[in-house]
Design a protein around this motif. Structure first.
Motif, short mmCIF file in Angstrom:
data_model
loop_
_atom_site.label_atom_id
_atom_site.label_comp_id
_atom_site.label_asym_id
_atom_site.label_seq_id
_atom_site.Cartn_x
_atom_site.Cartn_y
_atom_site.Cartn_z
N ARG A 1 0.82 -1.19 0.00
CA ARG A 1 0.00 0.00 0.00
C ARG A 1 0.87 1.26 0.00
O ARG A 1 1.91 1.32 0.66
CB ARG A 1 -0.98 0.00 1.16
CG ARG A 1 -0.43 0.09 2.54
CD ARG A 1 -1.55 -0.05 3.57
NE ARG A 1 -2.69 0.81 3.25
CZ ARG A 1 -3.97 0.41 3.36
NH1 ARG A 1 -4.27 -0.80 3.77
NH2 ARG A 1 -4.94 1.25 3.07
N THR A 2 0.42 2.26 -0.76
CA THR A 2 1.18 3.49 -0.94
C THR A 2 0.38 4.73 -0.52
O THR A 2 0.79 5.85 -0.81
CB THR A 2 1.60 3.66 -2.41
OG1 THR A 2 0.43 3.71 -3.23
CG2 THR A 2 2.47 2.50 -2.86
N ASP A 3 -0.72 4.52 0.17
CA ASP A 3 -1.57 5.65 0.57
C ASP A 3 -1.32 6.06 2.02
O ASP A 3 -2.18 6.66 2.67
CB ASP A 3 -3.05 5.29 0.38
CG ASP A 3 -3.46 4.05 1.17
OD1 ASP A 3 -2.57 3.33 1.70
OD2 ASP A 3 -4.68 3.77 1.24
N VAL A 4 -0.13 5.76 2.54
CA VAL A 4 0.15 6.02 3.95
C VAL A 4 0.54 7.46 4.23
O VAL A 4 0.65 7.87 5.39
CB VAL A 4 1.26 5.07 4.46
CG1 VAL A 4 0.79 3.63 4.42
CG2 VAL A 4 2.55 5.25 3.67
N PHE B 1 4.68 14.73 3.31
CA PHE B 1 4.86 13.63 4.26
C PHE B 1 3.79 13.61 5.36
O PHE B 1 3.99 12.96 6.39
CB PHE B 1 6.26 13.65 4.88
CG PHE B 1 7.35 13.69 3.84
CD1 PHE B 1 7.70 12.55 3.15
CD2 PHE B 1 8.00 14.87 3.54
CE1 PHE B 1 8.69 12.57 2.18
CE2 PHE B 1 9.00 14.92 2.58
CZ PHE B 1 9.34 13.77 1.89
N ALA B 2 2.69 14.30 5.15
CA ALA B 2 1.60 14.24 6.12
C ALA B 2 1.02 12.82 6.14
O ALA B 2 0.62 12.29 5.10
CB ALA B 2 0.51 15.24 5.75
N PRO B 3 0.96 12.18 7.30
CA PRO B 3 0.51 10.79 7.35
C PRO B 3 -1.00 10.65 7.14
O PRO B 3 -1.78 11.47 7.59
CB PRO B 3 0.91 10.33 8.75
CG PRO B 3 0.89 11.58 9.57
CD PRO B 3 1.35 12.68 8.63
N ASN B 4 -1.37 9.57 6.45
CA ASN B 4 -2.76 9.16 6.36
C ASN B 4 -2.94 8.11 7.46
O ASN B 4 -2.66 6.93 7.26
CB ASN B 4 -3.05 8.57 4.99
CG ASN B 4 -4.50 8.14 4.81
OD1 ASN B 4 -5.19 7.86 5.78
ND2 ASN B 4 -4.95 8.08 3.58
N VAL B 5 -3.37 8.55 8.63
CA VAL B 5 -3.35 7.69 9.82
C VAL B 5 -4.22 6.46 9.63
O VAL B 5 -3.85 5.35 10.03
CB VAL B 5 -3.79 8.50 11.07
CG1 VAL B 5 -3.90 7.58 12.28
CG2 VAL B 5 -2.78 9.61 11.34
#
Length: 371
Positions: free
Chosen positions: A111-114, A119-123
Motif C-alpha cells: 500500500r502506498t496511501d500512507v 509527508f503528512a501521514p494518512n493515519v
C-alpha cells in the motif's frame, strides 16, 4: 547541553484489529500501550536520529516507511521485501520503474496511501497496514509526527541530508530488525569506499558539476545544503551552485549560462533527459551541452541522487564522469552490491537500464561506461 535522549518514549499497541475504538478513546489507548510495553520490555530499545528513545512492544516484522529513501533501505537491511507493509507513493514510483520492481513484483502491491503531500501521514491507512513501527521524518515539525503517536502507533524518527544521517539510518534499521550484521556491513562498506575516493581525489583544476533535479520546466538545482553537493566535492569536483545555502533552489537561464558548468547531472525526480538539453537552442552555448557532458543519474533499487544504500555506487559513477575514466569495474560492483543488498544479481540488460545507457547514449564517454 542536557542529554534529552531519555525523553519521549513512545510505546503503544501494535495493531488495532477492529474498528470498534472511537477516535476519542485514542489517547487512552495510547497511554495504556505505553505502560504495557514498558513493563513487558518485549522488543528492542533504540535511539532514533532525533535522540529520542523508543522501546518497541515486540519484534519488528512489519514496517511503514514515510520518508522516500527508507523503503528500499529497509528492504536492503532486512535482506527481504516482506518487511515492508506500506510506503510513500514516491518510493513506490522508483521501485516500479527500477530494479526492485522487477525482482520483487510483490512490492507493487504494497500500500502506498500512507502519506500525502509534504509527508503528512494518512493515519487510517497506516493503521490498516498494521505496522510494528512507522518510520517518519523527525526534523520537519510535530504536525507530521503527532497524528501517528496520538493514534497509538510506535514511531521512529529520522533526520536527513548528510552522510552521518545516512549511516545512522542504516544502523537504526539494523537495530530495529535485528539485522545488525547486515547494517554494519553496509556502513563499513560506505566508509571504506569513501576513504578510497578521498585518497584518489585528483589534484589541479576541479571541473564544475551542476546537479539539476530533472524537472520538465524550470531549472531547480542542488545548493550547498544538499547531499548532491557533498557527493560532488567527494569526487573532487566543484558545485557552481555552492554559494546557494539551500538544498534546492530554482535559477533562471541567465544564471545557468553564467555558471556554464562542465558537467550537468539530471536527477530522477523529474523526466528531463540529456536529449532535452541538447535539443534546446537556448542552451546551445553551454559547455556541458557543446561537449555532450549531460547525464541522467542512474536508478537501481532506488534513485542514486539522494542518500541511500546505493550511494557508494553513485560516488563511483560520478568519479568516472569527472575523471573521464569511465568508472571501470562499476558494472561488476553493481552486481556484487545487489547480490548482497537484494539477493539477486542484475543481468546485463538490467545493468544497462540501471546505468541509464539508453538515455545517456548521446553523451560523451558513455558507450562502454562501467565496463
Amino acid at each position: 547541553m542536557p542529554d534529552t535522549r531519555s525523553t519521549g518514549v513512545v510505546i503503544t499497541r501494535r495493531r488495532w484489529l477492529t474498528g470498534m475504538l472511537a477516535a476519542a478513546a485514542l489517547p487512552a489507548v495510547a497511554a495504556c500501550g505505553r505502560g504495557d510495553a514498558a513493563n513487558a520490555g518485549a522488543g528492542p530499545t533504540v535511539t532514533d536520529l532525533t535522540g529520542r528513545t523508543v522501546v518497541l512492544p515486540g519484534p519488528v516484522r512489519r514496517v511503514v516507511t514515510i520518508p522516500m529513501p527508507a523503503a528500499s533501505m529497509m528492504i536492503a537491511v532486512a535482506g527481504r521485501p516482506d518487511v515492508l507493509a506500506g510506503m510513500n507513493a514516491a518510493s513506490a514510483s522508483a521501485i516500479r520503474t527500477g530494479f526492485l520492481g522487477e525482482v520483487y513484483p510483490q512490492l507493487l502491491s504494497v500500500r502506498t496511501d500512507v502519506a500525502g503531500a509534504e509527508f503528512a501521514p494518512n493515519v487510517e491507512s497506516v493503521l490498516a497496514a498494521e505496522p510494528d513501527v512507522v518510520i517518519q521524518w523527525g526534523d520537519r515539525g510535530a504536525g507530521i509526527l503527532d497524528p501517528l503517536t496520538n493514534a497509538g502507533l510506535t514511531v521512529v524518527s529520522l533526520t536527513y541530508g548528510t552522510q552521518d544521517d545516512l549511516e545512522g539510518a542504516v544502523t537504526l534499521y539494523g537495530e530495529l530488525l535485528g539485522a545488525q550484521e547486515r547494517s554494519k556491513r553496509i556502513v563499513d562498506g560506505m566508509r571504506a569506499r569513501r576513504t578510497r575516493l578521498t585518497e584518489r581525489r585528483p589534484t589541479g583544476t576541479s571541473p564544475s558539476v551542476l546537479y539539476m533535479f530533472g524537472d520538465a520546466d524550470g531549472f531547480p538545482v542542488a545548493g550547498a545544503g544538499s547531499y548532491n553537493h557533498f557527493v560532488t566535492e567527494l569526487v573532487g569536483a566543484r558545485n557552481p551552485a555552492g554559494a546557494i545555502a539551500q538544498q534546492r533552489a530554482t535559477i533562471g537561464i541567465e544564471q545557468l549560462l553564467a555558471w556554464d558548468p562542465d558537467i550537468i547531472l539530471l536527477g530522477n525526480f523529474g523526466p528531463a533527459l540529456p536529449a532535452d538539453l541538447y535539443g534546446n537552442p537556448a542552451l546551445a552555448s553551454l559547455r556541458a551541452v557543446r561537449e555532450r557532458r549531460v547525464y541522467k543519474v542512474p536508478l537501481g533499487g532506488y534513485r542514486w541522487d539522494p542518500p541511500s544504500q546505493e550511494s557508494p555506487l553513485m560516488w563511483e559513477w560520478l568519479a568516472g564522469l569527472v575523471r573521464r575514466t569511465g568508472a571501470p569495474g562499476l558494472r561488476s560492483g553493481v552486481v556484487r552490491d545487489y547480490e548482497f543488498l537484494y539477493g539477486t544479481a542484475p543481468s546485463a540488460a538490467q545493468l544497462d537500464t540501471i546505468l541509464q545507457v539508453r538515455a545517456n547514449a548521446g553523451s560523451s564517454d558513455y558507450a562502454d561506461f562501467g565496463r
